[in-house]
Design a protein around this motif. Structure first.
Motif, short mmCIF file in Angstrom:
data_model
loop_
_atom_site.label_atom_id
_atom_site.label_comp_id
_atom_site.label_asym_id
_atom_site.label_seq_id
_atom_site.Cartn_x
_atom_site.Cartn_y
_atom_site.Cartn_z
N ASP A 298 1.02 -1.39 -0.05
CA ASP A 298 0.02 0.05 -0.24
C ASP A 298 0.87 1.16 0.01
O ASP A 298 2.19 1.08 0.16
CB ASP A 298 -0.82 0.10 1.18
CG ASP A 298 -2.11 0.93 1.15
OD1 ASP A 298 -2.31 1.53 -0.06
OD2 ASP A 298 -2.61 1.29 2.24
N ASP A 300 0.15 4.52 2.08
CA ASP A 300 -0.97 5.48 2.97
C ASP A 300 -1.22 6.88 2.63
O ASP A 300 -0.64 7.44 1.72
CB ASP A 300 -0.68 5.04 4.26
CG ASP A 300 0.36 5.89 5.15
OD1 ASP A 300 0.99 6.87 4.24
OD2 ASP A 300 0.82 5.52 6.20
N ARG A 316 7.66 0.25 6.59
CA ARG A 316 7.05 1.70 6.31
C ARG A 316 8.14 2.58 5.97
O ARG A 316 8.90 2.99 6.69
CB ARG A 316 6.34 2.29 7.63
CG ARG A 316 4.97 1.20 7.64
CD ARG A 316 4.20 1.88 9.19
NE ARG A 316 3.84 3.15 8.87
CZ ARG A 316 2.91 3.58 8.21
NH1 ARG A 316 2.09 2.67 7.77
NH2 ARG A 316 2.48 4.81 8.03
#
Length: 327
Positions: A298, A300, A316
């Motif tokens: 993904d 974000d 992340r």
């Protein structure tokens, strides 16, 4: 509107026809000498204006320059480009100049535009290559009502506005490469540099710098980027009006910005993901001193890349250079 701007509007309205000096002096409320002086200044800027004794002045053509009057002519915005347009033939960095103006209190929507820059930069201090009067070098001042932690969304929003503008103009498949590059056929067309100033827990201003390769010939790119860079002219096979392109981008950018300010970021993020083909891809991300490989799960709403490596660990990634591995 200044006298010179009013004169330009009048002459442009009668393109191809002579307008008498007497008519211009009456409408503008200035002397014949003042009209002549303003015409000379416009010609110095590159406007094609013919003067004829007994006939007056004929407007024939506009220069291929990002002049403030040209940007504003037909500009469909309420804020961006309607106030200060700080124009330069050459500048070190439009972002640096925009930060100076913002620190002095310049309003949201103010622009810094240059035909060329010799200290342009991208992410991590890299040099942004440009050639005089072939591309677009612009920085915009924003004063958003958002928390500093949300400011990274502005880069994603700008990428959407750029990619959609390029698609509308060229009809070509334009994609976004995380975090801030715009590509055609895998080659870089445009880059974004976002810089922020904050006070305590609020954003004071954000400066968004955009560089676009518009009419750069392929052989004008330095050897080290020739295989990875491109321009709209190279991809379309013809020259593109830089002023028209800039006007369309500013209108699209303002629309995206209003959407974020009024309705939140979800719609822009949806559009960003549709324009990016990175989710689900296997990539390597070069960080400072290390490399992570894995599948992108993904991106974000703060622009963070969510990556799962071969061991199942989730990373992340805030910033890094992405290399696609599943080509």
């Amino acid at each position: 509107m200044s006298t010179r701007e009013k004169l330009l509007v009048l002459l442009r309205e009668h393109t191809g026809d002579f307008v008498s000096g007497a008519a211009l002096t009456e409408i503008l409320g200035v002397s014949r000498a003042a009209v002549s002086k303003h015409v000379a200044a416009l010609k110095q800027q590159g406007y094609a204006i013919t003067a004829s004794s007994g006939k007056g002045y004929m407007f024939r053509d506009t220069p291929d320059l990002l002049l403030p009057d040209e940007i504003r002519h037909g500009l469909a915005t309420r804020v961006f480009g309607q106030g200060i347009i700080d124009y330069h033939e050459m500048i070190g960095s439009t972002n640096d100049r925009a930060k100076e103006l913002a620190a002095q209190g310049s309003a949201e929507g103010s622009l810094v535009v240059s035909e060329d820059q010799n200290r342009g930069r991208g992410r991590k201090g890299r040099t942004w290559f440009s050639t005089a009067s072939h591309g677009i070098c612009i920085s915009m001042i924003l004063r958003p009502s958002m928390n500093p932690s949300e400011a990274s969304r502005i880069t994603l929003m700008t990428a959407v506005a750029l990619a959609e503008t390029f698609r509308d103009i060229t009809g070509l498949e334009v994609t976004i490469k995380w975090p801030n590059d715009i590509l055609i056929r895998g080659r870089k067309l445009s880059g974004i540099l976002t810089e922020m100033s904050m006070e305590m827990d609020r954003v004071d201003y954000v400066v968004v710098g955009v560089g676009v390769n518009v009419n750069n010939p392929a052989d004008h790119f330095p050897a080290e980027v020739r295989d990875i860079a491109t321009s709209l002219a190279v991809e379309t096979g013809h020259a593109v009006s830089r002023v028209d392109l800039l006007r369309q981008f500013l209108a699209r950018f303002e629309s995206c910005y209003a959407l974020v300010e009024g309705q939140g970021f979800s719609q822009i993020m949806k559009r960003w993901k549709a324009l990016s083909d990175i989710i689900g891809r296997t990539v390597a991300v070069d960080l400072i001193g290390s490399r992570i490989q894995g599948r992108v799960e993904d991106v974000d709403e703060t622009g963070v890349l969510v990556l799962r490596d071969g061991d199942g660990q989730v990373h992340r990634v805030i910033s890094g250079d992405v290399l696609l591995q599943d080509l």
